[in-house]
Design a protein around this motif. Structure first.
Motif, mmCIF file in Angstrom:
data_model
loop_
_atom_site.group_PDB
_atom_site.id
_atom_site.type_symbol
_atom_site.label_atom_id
_atom_site.label_comp_id
_atom_site.label_asym_id
_atom_site.label_seq_id
_atom_site.Cartn_x
_atom_site.Cartn_y
_atom_site.Cartn_z
ATOM 1 N N LEU A 1 58.929 -68.487 -30.258
ATOM 2 C CA LEU A 1 58.636 -70.062 -29.748
ATOM 3 C C LEU A 1 57.834 -70.006 -28.763
ATOM 4 C CD1 LEU A 1 61.591 -72.391 -28.307
ATOM 5 C CD2 LEU A 1 59.303 -72.350 -27.362
ATOM 6 N N SER A 2 56.446 -70.625 -29.208
ATOM 7 C CA SER A 2 55.388 -70.796 -28.488
ATOM 8 C C SER A 2 54.751 -72.098 -28.135
ATOM 9 C CB SER A 2 54.128 -69.984 -29.271
ATOM 10 O OG SER A 2 52.876 -70.260 -28.398
ATOM 11 N N GLN A 3 54.866 -72.427 -26.717
ATOM 12 C CA GLN A 3 54.423 -73.868 -26.264
ATOM 13 C C GLN A 3 53.047 -73.489 -25.453
ATOM 14 O OE1 GLN A 3 58.089 -74.944 -24.067
ATOM 15 N NE2 GLN A 3 57.844 -76.642 -25.445
ATOM 16 N N TYR B 1 57.377 -70.911 -34.058
ATOM 17 C CA TYR B 1 57.321 -72.491 -33.635
ATOM 18 C C TYR B 1 55.936 -72.432 -32.578
ATOM 19 C CZ TYR B 1 58.195 -76.828 -31.453
ATOM 20 O OH TYR B 1 57.926 -78.199 -31.047
ATOM 21 N N GLN B 2 55.044 -73.194 -32.855
ATOM 22 C CA GLN B 2 53.869 -73.299 -32.190
ATOM 23 C C GLN B 2 53.705 -74.846 -31.897
ATOM 24 O OE1 GLN B 2 50.627 -71.158 -34.667
ATOM 25 N NE2 GLN B 2 49.575 -71.639 -32.707
ATOM 26 N N GLN C 1 49.325 -67.827 -40.848
ATOM 27 C CA GLN C 1 49.875 -68.126 -42.311
ATOM 28 C C GLN C 1 48.907 -67.208 -43.322
ATOM 29 O OE1 GLN C 1 48.614 -72.398 -41.955
ATOM 30 N NE2 GLN C 1 50.786 -72.864 -41.847
ATOM 31 N N GLU C 2 47.773 -66.634 -42.937
ATOM 32 C CA GLU C 2 47.121 -65.778 -43.819
ATOM 33 C C GLU C 2 47.934 -64.488 -44.054
ATOM 34 O OE1 GLU C 2 43.228 -65.348 -41.939
ATOM 35 O OE2 GLU C 2 42.513 -67.071 -42.805
ATOM 36 N N VAL D 1 54.838 -70.764 -40.238
ATOM 37 C CA VAL D 1 54.400 -71.240 -38.898
ATOM 38 C C VAL D 1 54.996 -72.893 -39.031
ATOM 39 C CG1 VAL D 1 52.621 -72.019 -37.255
ATOM 40 C CG2 VAL D 1 52.618 -69.717 -38.776
ATOM 41 N N ILE D 2 55.525 -73.085 -38.034
ATOM 42 C CA ILE D 2 56.198 -74.709 -37.665
ATOM 43 C C ILE D 2 55.016 -75.271 -36.697
ATOM 44 C CG2 ILE D 2 57.908 -76.270 -37.257
ATOM 45 C CD1 ILE D 2 58.731 -72.932 -38.633
#
Length: 240
Positions: free
Chosen positions: A147-149, A173-174, A204-205, A210-211
């Motif tokens: 989880l990354s905010q 989660y970005q 993604q590569e 990735v959300i």
């Protein structure tokens, strides 16, 4: 409101040469539960206080929107935060070893949490999101969810992502606020919108799921608090 519990644990780390007071949130009804999923939070006390994550999680669990889960809040000495959380920090390798070799075994021994990789999420905001991603990259058998905010991603983080043969096991989660284009940090002023867009592309590569969310917001707890329920629903939402 059903009872929720917050316990305190002392983790005396031989890697960091200090003792950290860890907070452990146990959800309503935890006494009758086992194998609970777990969220480990960098800057954890700030998430509990400024992010109001305990109140938000408890309400969502009681409403039946989330599965019960445990939260572990890791504190940090603000003067050493960059050293422990930044990939350029001298203490970051020791911080990661503290989490993997000292904190997780202690929590799993004392609380009704799952041992499975799929039931562990590690997260944080700004450099807390950065170190969470590094931990998952370095220990893929332990953690596969981040989880990354407003992650403060540096070139070292991109380099580590691109060194991975595959990240198909990883779910990230970005989120980023659209006003975060000139954020003052100990490492200079950073355009975190551009850096998060670039990080999303590289993840993604490499095959990661990735959300990704961009919306109005800035580099503050007001923004992170407001969008936390969406992240919690992703990782701990009930599947109908």
């Amino acid at each position: 409101m059903a009872k929720r519990t917050i316990k305190k644990e002392l983790v005396t780390s031989r890697f960091l040469d200090e003792t950290k007071e860890i907070l452990v949130y146990l959800p309503p009804g935890h006494e009758a539960l086992s194998n609970l999923p777990m969220l480990v939070l960098h800057d954890g006390p700030d998430y509990f206080n400024l992010g109001r994550i305990v109140t938000q999680a408890t309400s969502l669990i009681e409403a039946g929107e989330l599965k019960p889960f445990v939260m572990v809040a890791i504190p940090v000495n603000k003067e050493r935060r960059t050293s422990e959380y930044s990939p350029a920090g001298q203490r970051q390798p020791y911080h990661i070893r503290m989490v993997i070799e000292e904190l997780l075994p202690l929590v799993r021994e004392r609380y009704p949490v799952s041992q499975e990789r799929e039931d562990l999420v590690i997260g944080g905001s700004s450099l807390g999101g950065t170190v969470s991603l590094h931990l998952a990259l370095q220990h893929p058998t332990v953690c596969s969810q981040v989880l990354s905010q407003s992650g403060a991603f540096l070139q070292q983080t991109i380099d580590e992502v691109m060194r991975q043969p595959s990240l198909s096991h990883l779910r990230v989660y970005q989120s980023i606020g659209l006003s975060e284009t000139a954020v003052p940090t100990h490492m200079g002023t950073l355009d975190l919108v551009a850096r998060n867009r670039e990080m999303k592309q590289h993840l993604q590569e490499q095959g990661a799921q990735v959300i990704y969310h961009e919306e109005e917001g800035d580099h503050t707890w007001g923004f992170w608090q407001r969008e936390l329920p969406r992240a919690l629903r992703l990782f701990f939402g009930k599947v109908e």
